[in-house]
Design a protein around this motif. Sequence first.
Motif, PDB file in Angstrom:
ATOM      1  N   PRO A  96      -2.698 -10.301  -3.158  1.00 17.18           N
ATOM      2  CA  PRO A  96      -1.525 -11.115  -4.057  1.00 17.18           C
ATOM      3  C   PRO A  96      -0.766 -12.234  -2.423  1.00 17.18           C
ATOM      4  N   ASP A  97      -0.533 -13.089  -2.700  1.00 17.95           N
ATOM      5  CA  ASP A  97       0.147 -13.655  -1.627  1.00 17.95           C
ATOM      6  C   ASP A  97       1.349 -13.952  -1.424  1.00 17.95           C
ATOM      7  N   SER A  98       2.314 -13.430  -2.441  1.00 23.61           N
ATOM      8  CA  SER A  98       3.688 -12.928  -2.884  1.00 23.61           C
ATOM      9  C   SER A  98       4.142 -11.483  -1.904  1.00 23.61           C
ATOM     10  N   ILE A  99       5.098 -11.763  -1.562  1.00 26.85           N
ATOM     11  CA  ILE A  99       5.078 -10.191  -1.238  1.00 26.85           C
ATOM     12  C   ILE A  99       5.684  -9.268  -1.975  1.00 26.85           C
ATOM     13  N   GLU A 100       5.892 -10.321  -3.695  1.00 26.28           N
ATOM     14  CA  GLU A 100       5.988  -9.033  -5.127  1.00 26.28           C
ATOM     15  C   GLU A 100       4.670  -8.334  -5.053  1.00 26.28           C
ATOM     16  N   GLY A 101       4.280  -9.239  -5.107  1.00 30.54           N
ATOM     17  CA  GLY A 101       2.494  -8.695  -5.634  1.00 30.54           C
ATOM     18  C   GLY A 101       1.969  -7.884  -4.481  1.00 30.54           C
ATOM     19  N   LYS A 102       2.450  -7.888  -2.993  1.00 36.49           N
ATOM     20  CA  LYS A 102       2.112  -6.612  -2.294  1.00 36.49           C
ATOM     21  C   LYS A 102       2.457  -5.664  -2.778  1.00 36.49           C
ATOM     22  N   CYS A 103       3.707  -5.748  -3.092  1.00 27.28           N
ATOM     23  CA  CYS A 103       4.602  -4.369  -3.560  1.00 27.28           C
ATOM     24  C   CYS A 103       3.639  -3.877  -4.725  1.00 27.28           C
ATOM     25  N   VAL A 104       3.810  -4.581  -5.721  1.00 29.30           N
ATOM     26  CA  VAL A 104       3.030  -4.069  -6.800  1.00 29.30           C
ATOM     27  C   VAL A 104       1.532  -3.540  -6.540  1.00 29.30           C
ATOM     28  N   GLN A 105       0.578  -4.076  -5.979  1.00 30.60           N
ATOM     29  CA  GLN A 105      -0.741  -4.086  -5.475  1.00 30.60           C
ATOM     30  C   GLN A 105      -0.545  -2.071  -4.816  1.00 30.60           C
ATOM     31  N   ASP A 106       0.018  -1.892  -3.796  1.00 30.92           N
ATOM     32  CA  ASP A 106       0.588  -0.544  -3.141  1.00 30.92           C
ATOM     33  C   ASP A 106       0.779   0.040  -4.227  1.00 30.92           C
ATOM     34  N   ALA A 107       2.122  -0.489  -4.941  1.00 31.92           N
ATOM     35  CA  ALA A 107       2.141   0.467  -6.047  1.00 31.92           C
ATOM     36  C   ALA A 107       0.887   1.143  -6.489  1.00 31.92           C
ATOM     37  N   ASP A 108       0.880   0.577  -7.129  1.00 35.60           N
ATOM     38  CA  ASP A 108      -0.896   0.702  -7.920  1.00 35.60           C
ATOM     39  C   ASP A 108      -1.876   1.306  -6.992  1.00 35.60           C
ATOM     40  N   ARG A 109      -1.555   1.512  -6.105  1.00 38.44           N
ATOM     41  CA  ARG A 109      -2.908   2.488  -5.648  1.00 38.44           C
ATOM     42  C   ARG A 109      -2.215   3.435  -5.134  1.00 38.44           C
ATOM     43  N   LEU A 110      -0.848   3.646  -4.504  1.00 43.99           N
ATOM     44  CA  LEU A 110      -0.768   4.870  -4.822  1.00 43.99           C
ATOM     45  C   LEU A 110      -0.990   5.601  -5.676  1.00 43.99           C
ATOM     46  N   ASP A 111      -0.368   5.256  -6.110  1.00 42.84           N
ATOM     47  CA  ASP A 111      -0.723   5.819  -8.328  1.00 42.84           C
ATOM     48  C   ASP A 111      -2.127   6.568  -8.219  1.00 42.84           C
ATOM     49  N   ALA A 112      -3.437   5.844  -7.161  1.00 45.23           N
ATOM     50  CA  ALA A 112      -4.320   5.982  -7.135  1.00 45.23           C
ATOM     51  C   ALA A 112      -5.416   7.618  -6.283  1.00 45.23           C
ATOM     52  N   ILE A 113      -3.720   7.460  -5.633  1.00 46.83           N
ATOM     53  CA  ILE A 113      -4.283   9.102  -4.825  1.00 46.83           C
ATOM     54  C   ILE A 113      -3.125  10.278  -4.700  1.00 46.83           C
ATOM     55  N   GLY A 114      -4.015  11.452  -3.860  1.00 39.95           N
ATOM     56  CA  GLY A 114      -2.793  12.014  -4.175  1.00 39.95           C
ATOM     57  C   GLY A 114      -3.015  12.918  -5.357  1.00 39.95           C
ATOM     58  N   ALA A 115      -2.600  14.180  -5.684  1.00 47.91           N
ATOM     59  CA  ALA A 115      -2.731  14.950  -6.602  1.00 47.91           C
ATOM     60  C   ALA A 115      -2.801  14.320  -7.724  1.00 47.91           C
ATOM     61  N   ILE A 116      -1.832  12.887  -8.003  1.00 37.19           N
ATOM     62  CA  ILE A 116      -1.734  12.250  -9.068  1.00 37.19           C
ATOM     63  C   ILE A 116      -3.148  11.407  -9.842  1.00 37.19           C
ATOM     64  N   GLY A 117      -3.687  10.956  -8.074  1.00 33.39           N
ATOM     65  CA  GLY A 117      -4.401  10.195  -8.033  1.00 33.39           C
ATOM     66  C   GLY A 117      -6.028  10.724  -8.054  1.00 33.39           C
ATOM     67  N   ILE A 118      -5.795  12.250  -7.862  1.00 32.11           N
ATOM     68  CA  ILE A 118      -6.989  13.075  -8.071  1.00 32.11           C
ATOM     69  C   ILE A 118      -7.422  13.262  -9.543  1.00 32.11           C
ATOM     70  N   ALA A 119      -5.958  13.342 -10.437  1.00 31.87           N
ATOM     71  CA  ALA A 119      -6.292  13.662 -11.819  1.00 31.87           C
ATOM     72  C   ALA A 119      -6.707  12.848 -12.913  1.00 31.87           C
ATOM     73  N   ARG A 120      -6.396  11.573 -12.531  1.00 39.17           N
ATOM     74  CA  ARG A 120      -7.350  10.037 -12.787  1.00 39.17           C
ATOM     75  C   ARG A 120      -8.312   9.766 -12.789  1.00 39.17           C
ATOM     76  N   ALA A 121      -8.382  10.570 -11.786  1.00 37.23           N
ATOM     77  CA  ALA A 121      -9.939  10.117 -11.553  1.00 37.23           C
ATOM     78  C   ALA A 121     -10.745  10.960 -12.040  1.00 37.23           C
ATOM     79  N   PHE A 122     -10.941  12.176 -12.642  1.00 39.89           N
ATOM     80  CA  PHE A 122     -11.445  13.018 -13.199  1.00 39.89           C
ATOM     81  C   PHE A 122     -10.315  12.524 -15.003  1.00 39.89           C
ATOM     82  N   ALA A 123     -10.161  12.466 -14.979  1.00 40.37           N
ATOM     83  CA  ALA A 123      -9.470  12.054 -16.478  1.00 40.37           C
ATOM     84  C   ALA A 123     -10.010   9.976 -16.427  1.00 40.37           C
ATOM     85  N   TYR A 124     -10.394   9.771 -15.908  1.00 39.71           N
ATOM     86  CA  TYR A 124     -11.013   8.494 -16.442  1.00 39.71           C
ATOM     87  C   TYR A 124     -12.945   8.926 -16.095  1.00 39.71           C
ATOM     88  N   GLY A 125     -13.231   9.826 -15.023  1.00 42.54           N
ATOM     89  CA  GLY A 125     -14.573   9.957 -14.833  1.00 42.54           C
ATOM     90  C   GLY A 125     -14.842  10.497 -16.696  1.00 42.54           C
TER      91      GLY A 125
END
Length: 215
Positions: A109-138
């Motif tokens: 995203p061009d805006s700094i607001e968009g960059k923050c949202v993208q980073d937040a979405d990506r942080l939620d895809a990694i770590g312990a919760i990210g692992i759980a989400r990947a297997f839930a999605y699968g």
Amino acid sequence: MDRQILSKAIEYVGSFFKNDASGHDAYHTLRVYRTAVMLAEKEGADTDITALAALLHDVDDKKLSPETHLNFDNARRFMTENGVDGETQNKVIDIISKVSYVGENSPVPDSIEGKCVQDADRLDAIGAIGIARAFAYGGSHGRSMYDPSVKPEHFTDEKQYYGNKNSTSLNHFYEKLFLLKDLLNTESARTIAEKRDEFMHAFVDEFLDEWKGEA
Ligand code: ADP
Ligand code: NI
């Protein structure tokens, strides 16, 4: 922006994502909202735009709502019905249209607001919760947990990324999750990502050791 819009948006996503079992439940959106606002405060971004875009970021997701994805109908309707002005609507739509991961050459995203949202979405895809989400999605998409005969691939663009139907949940770590820490926009998100990335690597190492009978 009228503060009530944010509480209305929280209510809206609560009912929109009710019963989702594919890693996109309402708590995912609420975590992205909380993290995005925290990043926005650190980056000096507009917290209202960040908050609204974070809350609406998945209501027209290509996988969940393919019929509204093209024109972001759900986000637009919510904002119009709640009196959000045209300029703010355009800023929010611009963010949510570029936020998703669609391969290694995903848009930023061009805006700094968009960059923050993208980073937040990506942080939620990694770590312990990210692992759980990947297997839930699968699981919800009928994918195998792991199959040593199916090798991880490189997906650079959207067509390749969405065209891949046979991969396994474990391959998703190599195909997306391990790549995310180097694709973040803000320093604060990179700091949070370090520990989560290490944890995911430890998990996958242990998983493969157990599979081979070495643990
Ligand atoms: P986001 O909400 O972060 O944009 P996605 O919509 O791409 O994420 O996917 C939702 C969750 O499911 C994420 O945690 C993501 O990593 C996971 N996921 C997406 N595609 C796959 C896949 N092919 N296999 C396993 N997990 C996946
Ligand atoms: Ni999301």
